[in-house]
Every structure is written in C-alpha cells, then in structure tokens.
Design a protein around this motif. Structure first.
Motif, PDB file in Angstrom:
ATOM      1  N   UNK A 135      -2.098   1.088  -5.751  1.00 61.17           N
ATOM      2  CA  UNK A 135      -2.785   2.374  -5.608  1.00 61.17           C
ATOM      3  C   UNK A 135      -3.835   2.277  -4.514  1.00 61.17           C
ATOM      4  N   UNK A 136      -3.986   3.338  -3.755  1.00 56.95           N
ATOM      5  CA  UNK A 136      -5.034   3.435  -2.750  1.00 56.95           C
ATOM      6  C   UNK A 136      -5.962   4.578  -3.132  1.00 56.95           C
ATOM      7  N   UNK A 137      -7.268   4.322  -3.055  1.00 58.24           N
ATOM      8  CA  UNK A 137      -8.230   5.357  -3.430  1.00 58.24           C
ATOM      9  C   UNK A 137      -8.134   6.574  -2.524  1.00 58.24           C
ATOM     10  N   UNK A 138      -7.652   6.391  -1.307  1.00 59.96           N
ATOM     11  CA  UNK A 138      -7.655   7.475  -0.321  1.00 59.96           C
ATOM     12  C   UNK A 138      -6.624   8.562  -0.605  1.00 59.96           C
ATOM     13  N   UNK A 139      -5.658   8.312  -1.480  1.00 59.80           N
ATOM     14  CA  UNK A 139      -4.595   9.305  -1.662  1.00 59.80           C
ATOM     15  C   UNK A 139      -4.075   9.289  -3.084  1.00 59.80           C
ATOM     16  N   UNK A 140      -3.229  10.303  -3.394  1.00 62.25           N
ATOM     17  CA  UNK A 140      -2.576  10.372  -4.694  1.00 62.25           C
ATOM     18  C   UNK A 140      -1.217   9.680  -4.668  1.00 62.25           C
ATOM     19  N   UNK A 141      -0.872   9.066  -3.556  1.00 61.77           N
ATOM     20  CA  UNK A 141       0.396   8.362  -3.478  1.00 61.77           C
ATOM     21  C   UNK A 141       0.219   6.925  -3.960  1.00 61.77           C
ATOM     22  N   UNK A 142       1.331   6.296  -4.274  1.00 61.85           N
ATOM     23  CA  UNK A 142       1.303   4.903  -4.730  1.00 61.85           C
ATOM     24  C   UNK A 142       2.477   4.168  -4.120  1.00 61.85           C
ATOM     25  N   UNK A 143       2.290   2.891  -3.834  1.00 59.74           N
ATOM     26  CA  UNK A 143       3.353   2.083  -3.258  1.00 59.74           C
ATOM     27  C   UNK A 143       4.026   1.215  -4.306  1.00 59.74           C
ATOM     28  N   UNK A 144       5.339   1.333  -4.423  1.00 58.33           N
ATOM     29  CA  UNK A 144       6.105   0.496  -5.340  1.00 58.33           C
ATOM     30  C   UNK A 144       6.404  -0.819  -4.636  1.00 58.33           C
ATOM     31  N   UNK A 145       6.015  -1.926  -5.241  1.00 57.21           N
ATOM     32  CA  UNK A 145       6.133  -3.228  -4.601  1.00 57.21           C
ATOM     33  C   UNK A 145       7.564  -3.752  -4.646  1.00 57.21           C
ATOM     34  N   UNK A 146       7.909  -4.531  -3.633  1.00 57.23           N
ATOM     35  CA  UNK A 146       9.206  -5.200  -3.625  1.00 57.23           C
ATOM     36  C   UNK A 146       9.208  -6.321  -4.651  1.00 57.23           C
ATOM     37  N   UNK A 147      10.421  -6.725  -5.054  1.00 55.68           N
ATOM     38  CA  UNK A 147      10.506  -7.791  -6.049  1.00 55.68           C
ATOM     39  C   UNK A 147       9.918  -9.084  -5.526  1.00 55.68           C
ATOM     40  N   UNK A 148      10.039  -9.328  -4.249  1.00 48.87           N
ATOM     41  CA  UNK A 148       9.468 -10.537  -3.650  1.00 48.87           C
ATOM     42  C   UNK A 148       7.941 -10.533  -3.777  1.00 48.87           C
ATOM     43  N   UNK A 149       7.317  -9.397  -3.484  1.00 47.00           N
ATOM     44  CA  UNK A 149       5.853  -9.291  -3.591  1.00 47.00           C
ATOM     45  C   UNK A 149       5.405  -9.380  -5.040  1.00 47.00           C
ATOM     46  N   UNK A 150       6.177  -8.736  -5.923  1.00 47.21           N
ATOM     47  CA  UNK A 150       5.837  -8.776  -7.347  1.00 47.21           C
ATOM     48  C   UNK A 150       5.835 -10.212  -7.842  1.00 47.21           C
ATOM     49  N   UNK A 151       6.860 -10.979  -7.473  1.00 44.72           N
ATOM     50  CA  UNK A 151       6.962 -12.372  -7.920  1.00 44.72           C
ATOM     51  C   UNK A 151       5.774 -13.197  -7.434  1.00 44.72           C
ATOM     52  N   UNK A 152       5.396 -13.020  -6.164  1.00 42.82           N
ATOM     53  CA  UNK A 152       4.280 -13.788  -5.599  1.00 42.82           C
ATOM     54  C   UNK A 152       2.983 -13.468  -6.328  1.00 42.82           C
ATOM     55  N   UNK A 153       2.742 -12.194  -6.598  1.00 43.65           N
ATOM     56  CA  UNK A 153       1.507 -11.799  -7.272  1.00 43.65           C
ATOM     57  C   UNK A 153       1.546 -12.158  -8.754  1.00 43.65           C
ATOM     58  N   UNK A 154       2.710 -12.036  -9.378  1.00 44.94           N
ATOM     59  CA  UNK A 154       2.831 -12.357 -10.807  1.00 44.94           C
ATOM     60  C   UNK A 154       2.534 -13.837 -11.055  1.00 44.94           C
ATOM     61  N   UNK A 155       2.861 -14.670 -10.070  1.00 42.62           N
ATOM     62  CA  UNK A 155       2.629 -16.106 -10.235  1.00 42.62           C
ATOM     63  C   UNK A 155       1.157 -16.486 -10.173  1.00 42.62           C
ATOM     64  N   UNK A 156       0.280 -15.531  -9.875  1.00 44.24           N
ATOM     65  CA  UNK A 156      -1.158 -15.797  -9.979  1.00 44.24           C
ATOM     66  C   UNK A 156      -1.551 -16.110 -11.421  1.00 44.24           C
ATOM     67  N   UNK A 157      -0.709 -15.697 -12.374  1.00 47.66           N
ATOM     68  CA  UNK A 157      -0.965 -15.930 -13.797  1.00 47.66           C
ATOM     69  C   UNK A 157      -0.673 -17.372 -14.212  1.00 47.66           C
ATOM     70  N   UNK A 158       0.076 -18.096 -13.378  1.00 49.03           N
ATOM     71  CA  UNK A 158       0.515 -19.438 -13.748  1.00 49.03           C
ATOM     72  C   UNK A 158      -0.673 -20.333 -14.077  1.00 49.03           C
ATOM     73  N   UNK A 159      -0.542 -21.091 -15.137  1.00 47.86           N
ATOM     74  CA  UNK A 159      -1.573 -22.010 -15.658  1.00 47.86           C
ATOM     75  C   UNK A 159      -2.733 -21.272 -16.324  1.00 47.86           C
ATOM     76  N   UNK A 160      -2.636 -19.933 -16.410  1.00 47.34           N
ATOM     77  CA  UNK A 160      -3.735 -19.161 -16.984  1.00 47.34           C
ATOM     78  C   UNK A 160      -3.302 -18.431 -18.243  1.00 47.34           C
ATOM     79  N   UNK A 161      -2.208 -17.666 -18.143  1.00 45.00           N
ATOM     80  CA  UNK A 161      -1.748 -16.861 -19.265  1.00 45.00           C
ATOM     81  C   UNK A 161      -0.232 -16.750 -19.181  1.00 45.00           C
ATOM     82  N   UNK A 162       0.388 -16.362 -20.272  1.00 41.04           N
ATOM     83  CA  UNK A 162       1.847 -16.305 -20.377  1.00 41.04           C
ATOM     84  C   UNK A 162       2.478 -15.502 -19.240  1.00 41.04           C
ATOM     85  N   UNK A 163       3.610 -16.017 -18.744  1.00 40.45           N
ATOM     86  CA  UNK A 163       4.331 -15.345 -17.657  1.00 40.45           C
ATOM     87  C   UNK A 163       5.389 -14.375 -18.167  1.00 40.45           C
TER      88      UNK A 163
END
Length: 507
Positions: A135-163
């Motif tokens: 989400x961007x504060x500047x607009x009412x639009x939202x960007x749907x992330x690619x699966x590659x980007x989702x995987x990279x960001x989701x892995x920030x949870x590793x060693x912290x909380x369940x994946x």
C-alpha cells in the motif's frame, strides 16, 4: 415575538441524478493523526490476537543505529488474498465476536499510515501459498506482489516465528524515526523506542501476557545480519499492587449490590509506589486515578475520569476497573483509535445505582471516602520514618517490592547489597561512590549453607541495607564514617564469633 420554524424540505424537489463523491486521495495523509508508534503497533497486535496468534514478534530493522523498517510477524490463522483485499479497503471490516476489538475497519490502515509511507501486508493460511499487497499512502491503489517478492519478504520471519501460517506487516519509509547524523542520538532514540514499546505492550496486553495466551517479543535486526532479542515483554497490571492501602479492597460494586448485576471493581493503591504498575508509562502526580476500561481484555484507558468528574489530589490512589462487557456495551463508546472512550449520558445514573456486593447499604461515594482516608493515613505515616534509597541488586524481589510500597524513597541511586572480596578482611564494607554494600564472601557459607544465589541471605542483606543505607547513598560526613567503621567492626567480631560456634558444633 413569533416562533420561527426551520424551513421544511420541499416534497416537490426533484432529483435529476445521483453522483458519486469519493474521498480525495489526500485524505490518506489525515489517517493516523491520532496515533503514535506504540498505538500503531497496538492495532497490529490486536489483529494478531483476533487471528488467534500465540506469538507476535516485532522486529526493528536498524542500519548504522538508525531505525529503517519495522516488521510485525504473527502466527495467526492468516488471510486469503480475497479477504486481504477486503480488509485493506478503508472501512473494510470483518464481523467479530466478544473476543475481538475491531469496529470501524480503520485500525491497521490508520496505525500503519501514522508511522510509514509504505506498508506491505503478507499473509499465509496453512496449506496455501502466501499472498502480498503493498500500500502507498499517496493513493487508493495497491500493488499485488509477485511470488518471488513474497517469498523473499516472507523469509524475514525465519528463525523468529512460524513460516507455515500467519501475517507479516512491514513499515517502510518511516515517519518520525531519527534521521540525523549523530550516531549517539540515533542509538538513544532506538533504545528509548524499544523501552517505551516494551512497557506499553506490557500494560495494554497484561491480561494476555499474564495468562500466557500470547507471547510478545521484540527484536533488533542490525544491518540485516545480527538479530538481537530485547528483554521479555512482561505483564504490567495497573491494579497489581503487592497490597492495598485499604485492606478491604479491591471491592466489587454492582447495580443494587446484586451478585450478578452490572458492575465495576474499585482498587486503592499504596502511596508513593515506584512500581511500573503504579507509574505506568509515565509518572503522574495525580496517580493515574480514574477509570481503567477494558475491551475484550485489552486495556483502553490508563485512568482519567472521561468527563465523569474532575481529577483531585485526594483521589490519586483510586483506580476503577470497568471490564464487564455488558457495562461497556451499554454505557461506553470506544474511539476509532481504541485509545480513549466516551461515556453515555446514563453513565452517571449507572454509577449512582452501584452498591457494594458485600454491603448493599454503601455506594460509590463510600469508595471515594475510603480512597481519601487511605491517602491521608499514608501521608500521616510518612513523617515517622526517614526516607531511604531504593533497593538495588542482591536484595530479594519481595524485599524490593516491600521497600517500594512501604518506604519513602529519596532521590539517589539504588543501594545494592552484594557478596565480594573485602580487602580489609572485615565482614562488610560500604562503597558510597557506587552505592554498594559489599559483604565479605568468606562468610557466605556461614549465612547460606546451601547453594548460593544472587538474592540469597535475604534477612541479613536487608538488615545491612537498612543499617548502612545513609552511608551508601549520601555524602559521607565525619560522623557517618565513624558510625560505619564502628558498626563494621562490631559485625566482624559477631561474624567471627558465629563461625567459631559453628566450628565447635561440627567438631
């Protein structure tokens, strides 16, 4: 003089067409105006609890001492992509239950936009792929992330909380974070932010933490490499006093004193307590008196009378807990930010109808009278004992709590009582430069035959703390030096005599 009537709508007025007037995108900048960092985090922790999470992990990403990103991870049930799109709309809201707190469908957006210009939401339900929207504060639009980007960001949870399930929210392009060039100021900002957050979460969610319904942890991620966990977030109960200033309290009051009636619980604190549970997020000369309103076990208000009456110095020890869902539903309206409440017009009549469950002849007025009396008694007692320094390391937690509750605390460093090497070979020595009373460790087994602990020998340590308190915490005078030398000498003779007696018994 004739009465003027307001003009009536003309029933013959015709509507030619209906037009849609959506809000301008600039309204996004107004979102979160009533939120700060801690209350913004609240919105996300509330959502995690609603999603049946057992763990919430808050990670502060730091680059060269500067806070650059905040990540909030939970292990709740997660959201589908369809549900995520629905709840991320302004006003988008899922119907809840008595255990949930969301009402307006604004919390996550408001809390996030108050702290970041860019917000990324990732979620995964068990057995499904994660989905992500930015989400961007500047607009009412939202960007749907690619699966590659989702995987990279989701892995920030590793060693912290369940994946396998849960939700992650990332705040980027932070608002209000320190941006200056001074490394020391940046480190101070970060340290203060962490401490303030830990205390705030411990207070607001103390019921969940105390019953272990949820665990909240705070981490610092330095330069994307080193992950450090801060001290645990622990429950801070605003009515968690070791003892009440009035032994009859806490007291339950209900409508007409009926056992199952709508009601409140009145508490009277001890005066001058230094406990976090009394001072809460900041010290208040009026003692955070007033109403402590809970919605679904979250603490919404930390005192204040919400317009019911004005604060008074003689009410500073009085805290009134309102956590009956029936009372909240009937008489209280929660703000969209879930940080304040508005009382209904009938609330005064509700309070007037309250009676003690164990004595229906007494009303809320009696509570106020008891609170005033407890304060006056504590002030009267305070003149009978000299102020002493706060208890430090080496004293048992229960002893330190008693000092906080019972004593007048003077402005000085806490006095610690610890075992150590005493080079004069005496039983005890006092180091006023460090506010330490050091007990000669060669006598340790005599006083504590078992396995020693940091807070062992509580009776002896407490007696030494009281005897040498002034010498360890005040500027030393010739008289105090003479007293310290005399007392230390006598204690050494007594300790040596006790050693000899023990040796004779064992021989």
């Amino acid at each position: 003089m004739t009465n003027s009537k307001p003009p009536q709508l003309d029933s013959n007025t015709e509507i030619e067409k209906t037009i849609h007037l959506p809000p301008a995108e600039t309204i996004q900048h107004a979102l979160g105006a009533n939120h700060d960092f801690c209350s913004g985090i609240d919105e996300l922790v509330d959502n995690a609890i609603d999603a049946k999470a057992n763990n919430v992990c808050i990670v502060l990403h730091v680059d060269k001492s500067r806070l650059t990103r905040v990540a909030i991870h939970d292990d709740g049930i997660g959201m589908s992509s369809t549900k995520m799109e629905r709840v991320l709309r302004l006003g988008g809201h899922e119907a809840g239950s008595d255990s949930t707190i969301g009402i307006y469908g604004m919390g996550m957006k408001e809390g996030s936009y108050a702290n970041a210009d860019t917000v990324t939401v990732l979620s995964r339900q068990r057995g499904r792929f994660a989905t992500g929207i930015r989400l961007q504060k500047e607009s009412f639009t939202a960007g749907v992330l690619s699966q590659r980007s989702i995987t990279a960001l989701w892995n920030l949870r590793e060693r912290i909380v369940e994946l396998k399930r849960g939700t992650t929210i990332l705040w980027d392009e932070l608002i209000g974070a320190y941006q200056g060039a001074d490394e020391k100021e940046a480190a101070t900002f970060l340290s203060n932010t962490i401490e303030k957050l830990r205390k705030h979460l411990g207070i607001r969610y103390h019921r969940f933490l105390d019953t272990q319904q949820i665990r909240i942890r705070v981490f610092t991620n330095y330069d994307s490499e080193t992950l450090v966990e801060t001290p645990a977030v622990t429950a801070i109960d605003p009515c968690g006093y070791p003892r009440s200033a009035d032994p009859k309290y806490p007291r339950r009051l209900t409508v007409d004193g009926k056992e199952q009636g709508l009601g409140i619980t009145a508490h009277i604190w001890v005066n001058r307590s230094k406990l976090d549970a009394f001072q809460l997020e900041e010290k208040d000369e009026l003692g955070h008196q007033g109403f402590f309103v809970y919605i679904a076990d979250r603490l919404i208000t930390q005192g204040g009378w919400c317009g019911f009456q004005e604060p008074r110095k003689d009410f500073k020890l009085l805290r009134v807990v309102i956590d009956d869902p029936r009372v909240v539903k009937k008489y209280i309206t929660i703000s969209p930010q879930k940080a304040s409440v508005r009382l209904s017009e009938d609330f005064h009549r509700f309070i007037d109808s309250l009676r003690f469950v164990d004595d229906p002849t007494k009303s809320f007025d009696e509570v106020c009278t008891d609170a005033i009396a407890a304060l006056r008694l504590s002030n009267k007692k305070s003149g009978k004992a000299n102020p002493i320094a706060e208890g430090g390391q080496g004293l048992a937690p229960a002893v330190k709590d008693a000092i906080e509750s019972e004593a007048r605390i003077k402005t000085s460093e806490p006095v610690s009582v610890v075992w150590g090497d005493v080079y004069s070979d005496e039983f005890v020595e006092v180091d006023p430069t460090k506010s330490i009373i050091r007990v000669n460790k060669r006598y340790r087994k005599m006083l504590n035959p078992g396995r020693g602990t940091f807070n062992d020998a509580p009776l002896v340590k407490t007696l030494l703390y009281l005897l040498f308190n002034d010498a360890a915490s005040s500027k030393r005078t010739a008289k105090s030096k003479a007293n310290t030398a005399l007392w230390s000498k006598l204690l050494t003779v007594a300790a040596d005599e006790q050693l000899r007696q023990q040796e004779r018994k064992s021989s």
